[in-house]
Design an enzyme around this catalytic site. Structure first.
Site, short mmCIF file in Angstrom:
data_model
loop_
_atom_site.label_atom_id
_atom_site.label_comp_id
_atom_site.label_asym_id
_atom_site.label_seq_id
_atom_site.Cartn_x
_atom_site.Cartn_y
_atom_site.Cartn_z
N HIS A 137 0.86 -1.19 0.00
CA HIS A 137 0.00 0.00 0.00
C HIS A 137 0.89 1.23 0.00
CE1 HIS A 137 -0.97 3.18 2.95
NE2 HIS A 137 -2.02 3.35 2.17
N THR A 140 0.21 9.18 -0.94
CA THR A 140 0.78 10.50 -0.66
C THR A 140 -0.30 11.52 -0.92
OG1 THR A 140 1.65 10.60 -2.93
CG2 THR A 140 3.20 9.97 -1.21
N ARG A 141 -0.28 12.60 -0.15
CA ARG A 141 -1.39 13.56 -0.23
C ARG A 141 -0.97 14.94 0.24
NH1 ARG A 141 -1.85 9.79 3.72
NH2 ARG A 141 -1.68 10.59 5.84
N HIS A 170 12.76 -1.44 3.68
CA HIS A 170 13.06 -0.40 4.69
C HIS A 170 14.30 0.42 4.32
CE1 HIS A 170 10.10 -0.55 7.93
NE2 HIS A 170 9.94 -1.83 7.62
N HIS A 200 -7.41 -5.14 17.42
CA HIS A 200 -8.24 -6.23 17.97
C HIS A 200 -7.59 -7.60 17.77
CE1 HIS A 200 -9.85 -5.75 13.79
NE2 HIS A 200 -9.84 -7.06 13.81
N GLY A 283 -17.93 12.01 1.76
CA GLY A 283 -18.78 11.67 0.62
C GLY A 283 -17.98 11.35 -0.63
N GLY A 284 -16.84 10.73 -0.44
CA GLY A 284 -16.00 10.38 -1.58
C GLY A 284 -16.66 9.26 -2.39
N ASN A 285 -16.00 8.86 -3.44
CA ASN A 285 -16.52 7.81 -4.31
C ASN A 285 -16.26 6.45 -3.67
OD1 ASN A 285 -15.91 5.76 -6.63
ND2 ASN A 285 -17.30 7.29 -7.46
#
Lengths: 300, 300
Positions: A137, A140-141, A170, A200, A283-285
């Site tokens: 995974h 970036t944002r 790493h 959990h 409310g994203g897709n």
């Protein structure tokens, strides 16, 4: 030769420039990753995968309307169901609007901005046919409220842990971090260990990687350079790992172990993942948000 | 004939009596349900299932220690991986302890009881091999804080909706409710429609059923009688539905549709299910809580 003083263009960047530059770069990163992954699809030579047709990415655009009906941006999903990559999604999106009051309280700088936000980023999840190829995974944002910051990270989720691969993954991120700030790697590695943990189950989701958020060093340029390096480092490191293992043979038992591991991945993504929560809250897709779910998963 | 005044034993019940009676009844209901499900396993005659060995329930006990290390009760899982029931869990548990402060604020009567609670119940989830046999969920429980109440319900999640089956399932619960209070069915049916809804998909999880919580009419005896009737009604109605469809043939496409529907079930359970949240928040047994997850599920 003419001696010319180099113009410092970045000092003149206003917020709109930064948003455009970042959003365009996430798109470019998406293109380079998809091209590499499609190349990998063509390179596999062993076992039953080689007799299947190589996959190609299918793109799908979506747009978002805000609660008051106005334009809220949108995104583009790229999904490939291939012979190496059983299912991989590389999504980009650039959205804006207003958070709900409750959600705004949890996001830095949103409450004192009347909930207004802008966000752009890339999100990638890869699940493979071959249980020896580690799923991964990366995200970036750039996010803007009354504050602005970068966030991101990547982690590797091998079914069968391999010290060599773990070290390689790493080492790539460590070298990347060290190019920007020697304090980044230890801090962001620890953050990944803490974040990519299935509470959990009291077990890690994988072998970690790095995770960072709210990065605002005071220099947008430096933070953006780091974010770009994280994206490119992930791409290059991960493609090397996929190529290394994609021709290994596997057994039915290996596949079974893979499907059970994927069940844990589903648990993490639906219960803890910030991107999932952020997407569903804004409310994203839904199709794009839940692209991360594996094509098939099992539970004992 | 001697005329004897019937002793009103229930009027003399103290809280400990009520707890014992309820917990024992959940156990009895479990036994009767498991016996019926094992009988069904022996009755299937058609398609490949008939050539597999009939399943039997495997029991597994678990105990719970509270955060301060003292006894917190426990439970018993009964899981069967059979030829009709691909995976079915019928779990009972009786637990006690203290909620965290945050969680106590969300539970009636818990904050003014210093977070102390007691809870006992039965929880059932059934996933079938045959896509024409509708999966189902049922739960009944008694909970005590400074208040005490019953809760429960059941819902049916057919892959292929069938008006006849939907009508039969709802008619059973309607008749059950009407035996106790004519207001129950419309109220608890609506509650189920609202509760068993996957908000982010904007779709129902199935065809509903009934859902009730915080039931304290003022008569523990009446509420317990209703809860018993709900459990028995579900058992009888559901067994009839399983028997009706278990010998139908199915195609690969039917199986595919079933696995995708299960993906939605996983989404509901990990994102919205109260029992899952309650269990994880109170340090319940993870294996028992997540017994509800299907053996295998798919996503597009």
């Amino acid at each position: 030769m003419y001696a010319m003083k180099q113009k410092d263009v970045t000092a003149a960047l206003d917020l709109d420039d930064k948003k455009s530059i970042a959003a365009q770069w996430f798109r470019n990163l998406r293109d380079s990753i998809c091209a590499e992954f499609e190349a990998i699809e063509n390179e596999v030579t062993a076992h039953e995968c080689a007799s299947m047709p190589a996959g190609t990415f299918q793109k799908k655009q979506w747009s978002r309307t805000t609660e008051d009906g106005s334009d809220g941006g949108g995104g583009e999903m790229s999904v490939m169901k291939g012979r190496v990559f059983e299912k991989v999604g590389v999504n980009i999106s650039t959205v804006h609007g207003r958070f709900s009051k409750d959600f705004a309280e949890k996001i830095p700088g949103a409450s004192d901005n009347d909930g207004h936000f802008w966000a752009s980023g890339l999100s990638l999840v890869a699940h493979h046919r071959n249980p020896h190829v580690p799923p991964a995974h990366m995200n970036t944002r750039m996010i803007v409220t009354s504050k602005e910051w970068f966030g991101g990270g990547g982690d590797l989720n091998p079914i069968f842990e391999c010290d060599e691969d773990t070290g390689f993954f790493h080492d790539g991120f460590k070298a990347c971090c060290d190019r920007h700030d020697p304090e980044y790697y230890p801090k962001y590695k620890d953050w990944a260990d803490e974040y990519f943990f299935i509470k959990h189950r009291n077990e890690s989701r994988g072998i970690g990687g790095i995770f960072y958020d709210y990065l605002d060093s005071g220099s947008w340029e430096a933070d953006f350079a780091f974010t770009k390096d994280v994206g490119e480092t992930f791409r290059d490191t991960y493609c090397a790992l996929v190529r290394k293992s994609m021709n290994r043979q596997w057994t039915e038992e290996d596949r079974e172990a893979q499907l059970l591991k994927r069940g844990r991945y589903v648990e993490f993504n639906l219960v803890y993942d910030r991107g999932t929560v952020f997407g569903l809250q804004t409310g994203g897709n839904v199709e794009a948000i839940l692209m991360s779910l594996p094509p098939v998963a099992k539970w004992d």
